[in-house]
Scaffold this motif. Structure first.
Motif, short mmCIF file in Angstrom:
data_model
loop_
_atom_site.label_atom_id
_atom_site.label_comp_id
_atom_site.label_asym_id
_atom_site.label_seq_id
_atom_site.Cartn_x
_atom_site.Cartn_y
_atom_site.Cartn_z
N ARG A 37 0.96 -1.28 0.11
CA ARG A 37 0.16 -0.01 -0.07
C ARG A 37 0.80 1.18 0.04
O ARG A 37 0.52 2.25 -0.80
N LEU A 38 1.91 1.16 0.84
CA LEU A 38 3.02 2.30 0.87
C LEU A 38 3.31 2.80 -0.60
O LEU A 38 3.42 3.99 -1.15
N LEU A 39 3.74 1.82 -1.32
CA LEU A 39 4.63 1.76 -2.74
C LEU A 39 3.38 2.54 -3.54
O LEU A 39 3.65 3.18 -4.48
N ARG A 40 1.92 1.83 -3.33
CA ARG A 40 1.03 2.34 -4.46
C ARG A 40 0.72 3.72 -4.15
O ARG A 40 0.66 4.28 -5.25
N GLU A 41 0.52 4.29 -2.77
CA GLU A 41 0.17 5.35 -2.64
C GLU A 41 1.34 6.44 -3.21
O GLU A 41 1.12 7.49 -3.67
N ALA A 42 2.58 5.95 -2.73
CA ALA A 42 3.49 6.97 -3.01
C ALA A 42 3.65 7.17 -4.93
O ALA A 42 3.94 8.17 -5.12
#
Lengths: 264, 264
Positions: free
Chosen positions: B231-236
């Motif tokens: 989720r972190l990489l997707r939102e970033a």
């Protein structure tokens, strides 16, 4: 093609040495054929470290089975929580599996595998006289399986007289009066003769018994798998005897392993 | 195609759970490519049995290396006879090898592997300010490797203040005055931000820090490998940051492992 991932279940084969073991070459293709996500790897277990190694292996949660080869078969029988009747009789084990309750159960397929291979090759020991060299782990298992398969008389030789007497007592308890023992080979009257000693592993080993003293067209079997053609089998073949290779014992065990470990 | 025989050397990767490990899929093809007769298998080691399992594995004569993953990296540092400087600094190990004298040597490639992957992707941390979430085994190793690679300032956050203070003391002993610590994420001024917590393994995990508070075009790195896209990489990525996947850490370690274990 074998693919190992984090979900792969483990089987090991323990020996010292271990470089000669044939089971990975037989079991891993079987796993692949049955679509079982498992792998069998060799484990070189020096005798002084055997208990420590087995204790560690038995604690590995994705390890389902332990195969055992020389010189650990007798010790392995003592490293299980429960033992099959064949293990009780022979005092040795060549396969340990984890039971549903987490305990370890020991079985010995050497003898039954050997006899299955012998029968498959047309050499049924039923009602025959059989000579066997070697009263160690493999020899004990083969002795019991030959008697269980109906061999009429069994002559076992081994230089270790205490080991020999103990084996005879265990065999007599189940199959009274059919076994004779001697320190020196006594192949008289035997139509099937078996080497269950390690003699033949090294090229300069002496012969376990003399093939030139056998009756014509005897069946000469060797449990040594590497080399495939031991000096014993080479000389026996040259004398016109029928030879039976060590690998047949392992082939005879494959179906038994499959059932024992519940593989597909 | 991998072929396992009696001569095959063993490597294991220890974890609990172990089903998620990626190393067999990377190392076994490397062994094949280098024509090294070896195999890496997963070992599920429940924490209460870790010492017993490692003691057993270390006694196996054809076992050359032990890889270690969560939750055993800190314990593994204590199960070796000798430790690298990186292991001493981080207090955790992810690779143990047998030395020529039979003793076991512990190394930690998590940090150097991560930094190698970062540099390979064009994100050299030298002279940069880096933010790191997580002061556990992987976080400690990455912190030390970032400072060793020349990061000018390092801000580490972790809710465990004792763990954080201990890490800072170990880092300051080697790289004085370059590390700041906080219980809450402090990403101010950082051009490279790293998640070294397990947050992201599960779909409903909270974010380790807020990608919407980062400077534009920051490098956002995650050590979580499964899922690849946390989720972190997707939102970033959606915010225009440059993302760096967990698998790069393992890829960055391959050459290091190859040298460490002397593979071809």
């Amino acid at each position: 093609m074998m693919s190992i991932s984090g979900t792969t279940r483990l089987y090991v084969v323990l020996g010292d040495p271990v470089t000669q073991v044939q089971s990975p070459g037989l079991l891993n293709p079987l796993f692949a054929k049955l679509d079982v996500d498992a792998v069998l790897v060799p484990v070189h277990a020096p005798a002084p470290d055997l208990e420590r190694i087995v204790a560690g292996l038995q604690a590995i949660a994705n390890l389902d089975g332990i195969f055992v080869t020389v010189p650990h078969k007798v010790a392995a029988a003592g490293l299980a929580d429960r033992r099959s009747p064949m293990v009780e009789i022979t005092g040795s084990a060549n396969a340990l599996r984890r039971e549903p309750d987490g305990r370890w159960y020991a079985e010995n397929f050497d003898g039954t595998g050997f006899v299955a291979g012998l029968v498959e090759a047309g050499h049924d020991p039923q009602a025959r006289t059989v000579f066997l060299a070697g009263a160690g782990g493999a020899g004990s298992a083969i002795a019991a399986a030959l008697l269980a398969a109906g061999a009429e008389r069994l002559a076992v030789c081994d230089p270790d007289s205490a080991k020999l007497a103990a084996l005879r007592a265990r065999l007599d308890a189940h199959w009274p009066g059919r076994t004779s023992v001697s320190a020196e080979p006594d192949t008289a009257g035997a139509g099937i003769v078996v080497n269950a000693t390690p003699l033949g592993l090294r090229p300069d080993d002496p012969l376990p018994f003399r093939p030139d003293e056998l009756a014509p067209r005897s069946v000469v079997a060797d449990i040594v798998m590497k080399p495939r053609e031991t000096r014993l089998l080479r000389e026996a073949a040259a004398l016109g005897h029928r030879v039976h290779y060590g690998i047949h014992m392992l082939e005879g065990q494959l179906n038994a392993y499959r059932a024992f470990f519940g593989l597909g």
